[in-house]
Design a protein around this motif. Structure first.
Motif, PDB file in Angstrom:
ATOM      1  N   UNK A  80       0.564  -1.588   0.062  1.00 41.30           N
ATOM      2  CA  UNK A  80       0.164  -0.677  -0.160  1.00 41.30           C
ATOM      3  C   UNK A  80       0.654   1.507  -0.336  1.00 41.30           C
ATOM      4  N   UNK A  81       2.159   1.154   0.297  1.00 43.94           N
ATOM      5  CA  UNK A  81       2.330   2.056   0.351  1.00 43.94           C
ATOM      6  C   UNK A  81       3.377   2.833  -0.941  1.00 43.94           C
ATOM      7  N   UNK A  82       3.426   4.224  -1.575  1.00 45.86           N
ATOM      8  CA  UNK A  82       3.774   4.057  -3.097  1.00 45.86           C
ATOM      9  C   UNK A  82       5.135   5.272  -2.941  1.00 45.86           C
ATOM     10  N   UNK A  83       5.395   5.646  -4.011  1.00 40.22           N
ATOM     11  CA  UNK A  83       6.557   6.715  -3.629  1.00 40.22           C
ATOM     12  C   UNK A  83       5.981   8.543  -3.287  1.00 40.22           C
ATOM     13  N   UNK A  84       4.084   8.425  -4.180  1.00 42.63           N
ATOM     14  CA  UNK A  84       4.342   9.670  -2.854  1.00 42.63           C
ATOM     15  C   UNK A  84       4.443   9.616  -1.320  1.00 42.63           C
ATOM     16  N   UNK A  85       4.327   8.594  -0.477  1.00 41.88           N
ATOM     17  CA  UNK A  85       4.258   8.356   0.727  1.00 41.88           C
ATOM     18  C   UNK A  85       5.348   8.487   0.863  1.00 41.88           C
ATOM     19  N   UNK A  86       6.294   8.237   0.036  1.00 49.95           N
ATOM     20  CA  UNK A  86       7.945   8.867   0.559  1.00 49.95           C
ATOM     21  C   UNK A  86       8.150   9.456   0.202  1.00 49.95           C
ATOM     22  N   UNK A  87       7.472  10.796  -0.453  1.00 45.51           N
ATOM     23  CA  UNK A  87       7.952  12.088  -0.782  1.00 45.51           C
ATOM     24  C   UNK A  87       7.539  12.924  -0.080  1.00 45.51           C
ATOM     25  N   UNK A  88       7.153  12.295   1.203  1.00 48.26           N
ATOM     26  CA  UNK A  88       6.513  13.105   2.176  1.00 48.26           C
ATOM     27  C   UNK A  88       7.961  13.888   3.132  1.00 48.26           C
ATOM     28  N   UNK A  89       8.400  12.055   3.298  1.00 51.80           N
ATOM     29  CA  UNK A  89       9.374  11.951   4.121  1.00 51.80           C
ATOM     30  C   UNK A  89      11.156  12.531   3.408  1.00 51.80           C
ATOM     31  N   UNK A  90      11.022  12.537   2.105  1.00 51.76           N
ATOM     32  CA  UNK A  90      12.481  11.798   1.783  1.00 51.76           C
ATOM     33  C   UNK A  90      12.682  13.135   0.271  1.00 51.76           C
ATOM     34  N   UNK A  91      13.902  12.946  -0.185  1.00 50.35           N
ATOM     35  CA  UNK A  91      14.218  13.403  -1.065  1.00 50.35           C
ATOM     36  C   UNK A  91      13.956  11.992  -2.233  1.00 50.35           C
ATOM     37  N   UNK A  92      13.191  12.079  -3.348  1.00 49.16           N
ATOM     38  CA  UNK A  92      13.266  10.775  -4.325  1.00 49.16           C
ATOM     39  C   UNK A  92      12.994  10.838  -5.665  1.00 49.16           C
ATOM     40  N   UNK A  93      13.672  10.334  -6.088  1.00 52.89           N
ATOM     41  CA  UNK A  93      14.123  10.330  -7.508  1.00 52.89           C
ATOM     42  C   UNK A  93      13.437   9.494  -8.335  1.00 52.89           C
ATOM     43  N   UNK A  94      12.153   9.846  -8.840  1.00 54.55           N
ATOM     44  CA  UNK A  94      11.395   8.310  -9.242  1.00 54.55           C
ATOM     45  C   UNK A  94      12.212   7.949 -11.184  1.00 54.55           C
ATOM     46  N   UNK A  95      12.348   6.942 -11.161  1.00 51.89           N
ATOM     47  CA  UNK A  95      12.723   6.156 -12.915  1.00 51.89           C
ATOM     48  C   UNK A  95      11.644   5.792 -13.364  1.00 51.89           C
ATOM     49  N   UNK A  96      11.863   6.328 -14.745  1.00 51.60           N
ATOM     50  CA  UNK A  96      10.663   5.243 -16.118  1.00 51.60           C
ATOM     51  C   UNK A  96      11.644   4.224 -16.279  1.00 51.60           C
ATOM     52  N   UNK A  97      10.963   2.805 -15.853  1.00 49.26           N
ATOM     53  CA  UNK A  97      11.622   2.253 -15.849  1.00 49.26           C
ATOM     54  C   UNK A  97      11.043   1.324 -17.428  1.00 49.26           C
ATOM     55  N   UNK A  98      11.368   1.889 -19.036  1.00 51.19           N
ATOM     56  CA  UNK A  98      10.431   1.590 -19.198  1.00 51.19           C
ATOM     57  C   UNK A  98      11.758   1.148 -20.828  1.00 51.19           C
ATOM     58  N   UNK A  99      11.254   0.194 -21.481  1.00 53.90           N
ATOM     59  CA  UNK A  99      12.531  -0.140 -22.329  1.00 53.90           C
ATOM     60  C   UNK A  99      11.388   0.271 -24.418  1.00 53.90           C
ATOM     61  N   UNK A 100      11.648  -0.813 -25.192  1.00 55.35           N
ATOM     62  CA  UNK A 100      11.634  -0.425 -26.286  1.00 55.35           C
ATOM     63  C   UNK A 100      10.074  -0.167 -26.556  1.00 55.35           C
ATOM     64  N   UNK A 101       9.373   0.472 -27.064  1.00 52.79           N
ATOM     65  CA  UNK A 101       8.164   0.816 -27.110  1.00 52.79           C
ATOM     66  C   UNK A 101       7.526   0.760 -26.071  1.00 52.79           C
TER      67      UNK A 101
END
Length: 304
Positions: free
Chosen positions: A126-147
């Motif tokens: 249930x924890x998400x990056x939005x929750x992490x951002x309330x307490x830490x500096x957070x960098x979100x990485x787009x883990x995508x490939x071809x197409x």
């Protein structure tokens, strides 16, 4: 690389500034590599927070792409300085996202958290990056490939099971591999006139699709190409569970008891039952010819 194992009630404090990458990291695939590459942008030590075993279900056997010991060696090669391994138990699985933040992440005290955009944590994820951002500096990485394809361990696992080994290897940026010990088999190779080694698998690996593969084997610190058969060899002495046996090209050494690593490079064909030994022998000769042709295929020249 410093490695620390801890449980949810005894977190590890890192005494220097750290960029902390979050995830299970099964496969240590190219998406995971992007997290670690991103961490290099900062002047802090690079850390990875992962788990000692799969957090999804501790009662089931894992089907791991990358067992823990191999994972450790990959992280070290990638420049990770701190590997933090959280033990998976019932208490950890029932830890709420807020408790995970305050009982684990706040104690570690990272300068920056780095994770994929769909990273989840805590009880029932249930924890998400939005929750992490309330307490830490957070960098979100787009883990995508071809197409815009999402890179995930589950998709790589399915590719391995479906025989799409080249696609899986591309996402791993290395061949999918299995480690094991050479044991005495049933003499199938001798029936056919080919020497084979039978590999007893050490860990709960993802078993590749039953069939024949071009492979590379590392044995006694030497590397050789060969033809691997994964399955229950239904034509001769059908087995209750699958094995991996390899005909190593131009190799006739005694290696019983040796630890070997088998890299799966190219799927040749599915396992099948033949009417007699001669049919099987004819097909194996054809498979060997095909595997040797594939060795000359430049498209197979991936990082091995």
């Amino acid at each position: 690389m410093k490695i620390y194992s801890f449980d949810i009630d005894h977190p590890i404090k890192i005494d220097e500034p750290i960029s902390l990458c979050l995830g299970f990291f099964d496969g240590v695939h190219i998406g995971h590599a992007k997290l670690i590459e991103h961490a290099r942008r900062y002047s802090y030590a690079i850390g990875v927070l992962s788990f000692e075993s799969s957090p999804k279900n501790i009662d089931l056997k894992n089907e791991e792409i990358t067992p823990l010991e191999f994972k450790k060696s990959l992280f070290e090669k990638m420049g990770v300085e701190y590997l933090l391994l959280l033990k998976v138990d019932e208490r950890m699985l029932k830890t709420s996202p807020d408790d995970f933040i305050f009982k684990v992440l706040k104690i570690i005290n990272p300068q920056i958290l780095i994770c994929g955009q769909d990273f989840t944590f805590g009880y029932q994820g249930k924890g998400t990056p939005d929750l992490l951002k309330k307490y830490f500096n957070v960098d979100l990485i787009n883990i995508r490939f071809e197409n815009n394809q999402k890179i995930s361990s589950s998709s790589i696992r399915k590719m391995i099971k479906d025989g799409q080994i080249e696609h899986a290897n591309k996402l791993l940026n290395r061949p999918y591999s299995i480690n094991g010990v050479v044991k005495h088999g049933f003499g199938k190779g001798r029936h056919l006139g080919f020497n084979t080694i039978n590999i007893e698998i050490n860990d709960d690996y993802v078993m590749p699709k039953y069939g024949v593969y071009l492979c590379k084997v590392c044995v006694n610190h030497q590397e050789y190409y060969g033809l691997a058969n994964v399955g229950v060899h239904p034509t001769i002495n059908e087995l209750d569970k699958p094995i991996v046996e390899v005909n190593i090209f131009d190799f006739d050494n005694e290696v019983y008891g040796f630890e070997v690593k088998c890299d799966f490079i190219k799927f040749i064909r599915s396992e099948q039952k033949f009417s007699n030994i001669e049919e099987l022998k004819k097909q194996v000769l054809s498979d060997i010819d095909e595997a040797k042709k594939q060795l000359k295929n430049k498209t197979l020249q991936i990082k091995i």
